[in-house]
Design a protein around this motif. Structure first.
Motif, PDB file in Angstrom:
ATOM      1  N   ARG A  70      -7.887   2.446   1.003  1.00 28.44           N
ATOM      2  CA  ARG A  70      -7.632   1.073   1.143  1.00 28.44           C
ATOM      3  C   ARG A  70      -8.937   0.262   1.412  1.00 28.44           C
ATOM      4  N   CYS A 130      -7.892   6.499  -8.667  1.00 26.40           N
ATOM      5  CA  CYS A 130      -7.416   5.300  -8.146  1.00 26.40           C
ATOM      6  C   CYS A 130      -6.496   5.699  -6.759  1.00 26.40           C
ATOM      7  N   VAL A 162      -2.818  -3.358 -11.497  1.00 24.91           N
ATOM      8  CA  VAL A 162      -3.381  -3.603 -12.871  1.00 24.91           C
ATOM      9  C   VAL A 162      -3.716  -2.467 -13.380  1.00 24.91           C
ATOM     10  N   LEU A 163      -4.873  -1.363 -12.739  1.00 29.34           N
ATOM     11  CA  LEU A 163      -5.412  -0.176 -13.070  1.00 29.34           C
ATOM     12  C   LEU A 163      -4.282   0.703 -13.446  1.00 29.34           C
ATOM     13  N   TRP A 164      -3.184   0.744 -12.556  1.00 24.98           N
ATOM     14  CA  TRP A 164      -1.980   1.631 -12.927  1.00 24.98           C
ATOM     15  C   TRP A 164      -1.663   1.545 -14.513  1.00 24.98           C
ATOM     16  N   ILE A 192     -10.888  -4.744  -2.233  1.00 24.32           N
ATOM     17  CA  ILE A 192     -10.091  -4.817  -3.335  1.00 24.32           C
ATOM     18  C   ILE A 192      -8.789  -4.923  -3.011  1.00 24.32           C
ATOM     19  N   PRO A 193      -8.124  -6.057  -3.632  1.00 23.97           N
ATOM     20  CA  PRO A 193      -6.739  -6.404  -3.280  1.00 23.97           C
ATOM     21  C   PRO A 193      -5.788  -5.344  -3.856  1.00 23.97           C
ATOM     22  N   TRP A 230       0.662  -0.991   0.052  1.00 19.53           N
ATOM     23  CA  TRP A 230      -0.004   0.069   0.016  1.00 19.53           C
ATOM     24  C   TRP A 230       1.095   1.230   0.025  1.00 19.53           C
ATOM     25  N   SER A 277      -3.304  -5.662  -5.427  1.00 13.07           N
ATOM     26  CA  SER A 277      -2.852  -5.960  -6.994  1.00 13.07           C
ATOM     27  C   SER A 277      -3.832  -5.347  -7.863  1.00 13.07           C
ATOM     28  N   ALA A 278      -5.022  -5.325  -7.740  1.00 14.43           N
ATOM     29  CA  ALA A 278      -5.931  -4.647  -8.614  1.00 14.43           C
ATOM     30  C   ALA A 278      -5.666  -3.194  -8.708  1.00 14.43           C
ATOM     31  N   PHE A 279      -4.953  -2.202  -8.014  1.00 12.59           N
ATOM     32  CA  PHE A 279      -4.582  -1.114  -8.362  1.00 12.59           C
ATOM     33  C   PHE A 279      -3.185  -0.908  -9.110  1.00 12.59           C
TER      34      PHE A 279
END
Length: 127
Positions: free
Chosen positions: A97, A90, A108-110, A101-102, A44, A104-106
């Motif tokens: 936090r 995002c 991927v979004l990045w 939503i884990p 995070w 790792s999803a953020f």
């Protein structure tokens, strides 16, 4: 409700310090922490830094667009605005936090938000 400039600046600083400062302890593990907790905090913190860098770097590249690609400036500004809004959205979710939503999803979004906008800019510029 007459606000002086000093009070406005103080309120903005308080707001930004709540957003930018880390919620948890530093990413150093302690004896009472297990590895999964430490790893989660570490991810995070790194995601927060990643999104801050993206939010700062994107407007800097607008200057390059103005200097190098003035004929495509309207389109590039629209794409960069969408990129900035996506990164900002995002970033706020990273700061909240959400438990559902884990992290790792953020990541991927990045990758998706940034790379799709970069691809679109490349198409506009003919590269």
């Amino acid at each position: 409700m007459n606000l002086s400039p000093e009070r406005i600046v103080l309120k903005i600083r308080r707001f930004l310090s709540r957003i930018i400062t880390a919620k948890d302890t530093p990413s150093q593990p302690t004896d009472s922490d297990n590895y999964a907790d430490w790893r989660s905090r570490f991810i995070w913190e790194r995601l927060t830094l990643l999104y801050i860098l993206g939010l700062v770097a994107n407007p800097v590249f607008i200057l390059a667009d103005v200097l190098l690609y003035r004929q495509y400036l309207d389109t590039l500004l629209n794409i960069r605005t969408m990129l900035e809004l996506g990164l900002l959205l995002c970033f706020f979710f990273v700061r909240i936090r959400p438990a559902a939503i884990p992290p790792s999803a953020f990541v991927v979004l990045w990758l998706l938000v940034g790379n799709l906008c970069i691809v679109q800019m490349t198409v506009v510029l003919g590269g």
